[in-house]
Design a protein around this motif. Sequence first.
Motif, PDB file in Angstrom:
ATOM      1  N   VAL A  33       0.827  -1.205   0.000  1.00  0.00           N
ATOM      2  CA  VAL A  33       0.000   0.000   0.000  1.00  0.00           C
ATOM      3  C   VAL A  33       0.865   1.261   0.000  1.00  0.00           C
ATOM      4  N   GLU A  34       1.955   1.240   0.759  1.00  0.00           N
ATOM      5  CA  GLU A  34       2.789   2.437   0.876  1.00  0.00           C
ATOM      6  C   GLU A  34       3.579   2.743  -0.396  1.00  0.00           C
ATOM      7  N   ALA A 166      -3.484   2.081  10.598  1.00  0.00           N
ATOM      8  CA  ALA A 166      -3.419   3.186   9.631  1.00  0.00           C
ATOM      9  C   ALA A 166      -3.482   4.536  10.332  1.00  0.00           C
ATOM     10  N   ASN A 170      -0.374   6.408   9.302  1.00  0.00           N
ATOM     11  CA  ASN A 170      -0.630   7.402   8.259  1.00  0.00           C
ATOM     12  C   ASN A 170      -1.248   8.700   8.773  1.00  0.00           C
ATOM     13  N   TYR A 174      -6.080   9.027   7.261  1.00  0.00           N
ATOM     14  CA  TYR A 174      -5.955   7.701   6.664  1.00  0.00           C
ATOM     15  C   TYR A 174      -7.229   7.244   5.958  1.00  0.00           C
ATOM     16  N   ASN A 177      -7.855   8.361   2.340  1.00  0.00           N
ATOM     17  CA  ASN A 177      -7.079   7.606   1.355  1.00  0.00           C
ATOM     18  C   ASN A 177      -7.352   6.109   1.407  1.00  0.00           C
ATOM     19  N   TYR A 179      -6.486   3.860   3.489  1.00  0.00           N
ATOM     20  CA  TYR A 179      -5.312   3.040   3.787  1.00  0.00           C
ATOM     21  C   TYR A 179      -5.704   1.741   4.481  1.00  0.00           C
ATOM     22  N   LYS A 182      -7.301  -0.667   1.959  1.00  0.00           N
ATOM     23  CA  LYS A 182      -6.288  -1.169   1.022  1.00  0.00           C
ATOM     24  C   LYS A 182      -5.367  -2.187   1.696  1.00  0.00           C
TER      25      LYS A 182
END
Length: 195
Positions: A33-34, A166, A170, A174, A177, A179, A182
């Motif tokens: 994901v990153e 997340a 993040n 988060y 997006n 995250y 995902k």
Amino acid sequence: MSTSKPTLTLADFSEAAARLNCEVPAIRAVCQVEAPRGGFNPDGTPVTLFEGHKFHKFTGGRFDAQAPDLSYPKWTKKFYGKDWMQEQDRLQRAMALDRDAALRSASWGKFQIMGFNHAVVGFPTVQKFVNAMYTGEREHLLAFVQYVVNNNLVGTLRRRDWAAFALGYNGEGYAENKYDVKMAAAYLTFKKKEA
């Protein structure tokens, strides 16, 4: 001259999973994901994402008027580069204004760790952190392990509590997006491959 850098092996992932006492697919999910295209750009530089709101914070907003696409008070994706070359250009331009603040305002490598976290992941200066990010994806993974440990995210990764992970990894944006969604999907994909 070759621009290829050492990439992660299954043994690297297994070692990190053992240190964190979590599943390999959980770490691979975060990785996917990153930085889905890997930790390095085609020219051998680490993948970066420059965050202008952090640059604004670290420079006290003194470049807001001069470089409004590089320094602004609130987070936005509006000025992100359309490709890795534009992102490199943004970082280089910010470095010309304030090198240290620019390096701290970018996320680096396969796990997109922000430069301002250099001490959290074991580096006394942001420059030493950046130098390590240039050497290979194993260093990216080692920094990730340190980040997870030192930010008390090990439990969330072990439990695969993707929303909590997340949030810690993040930040509060988060969900915008996705995250967590995902990472959950990527985990299931890697888990199936293991079976």
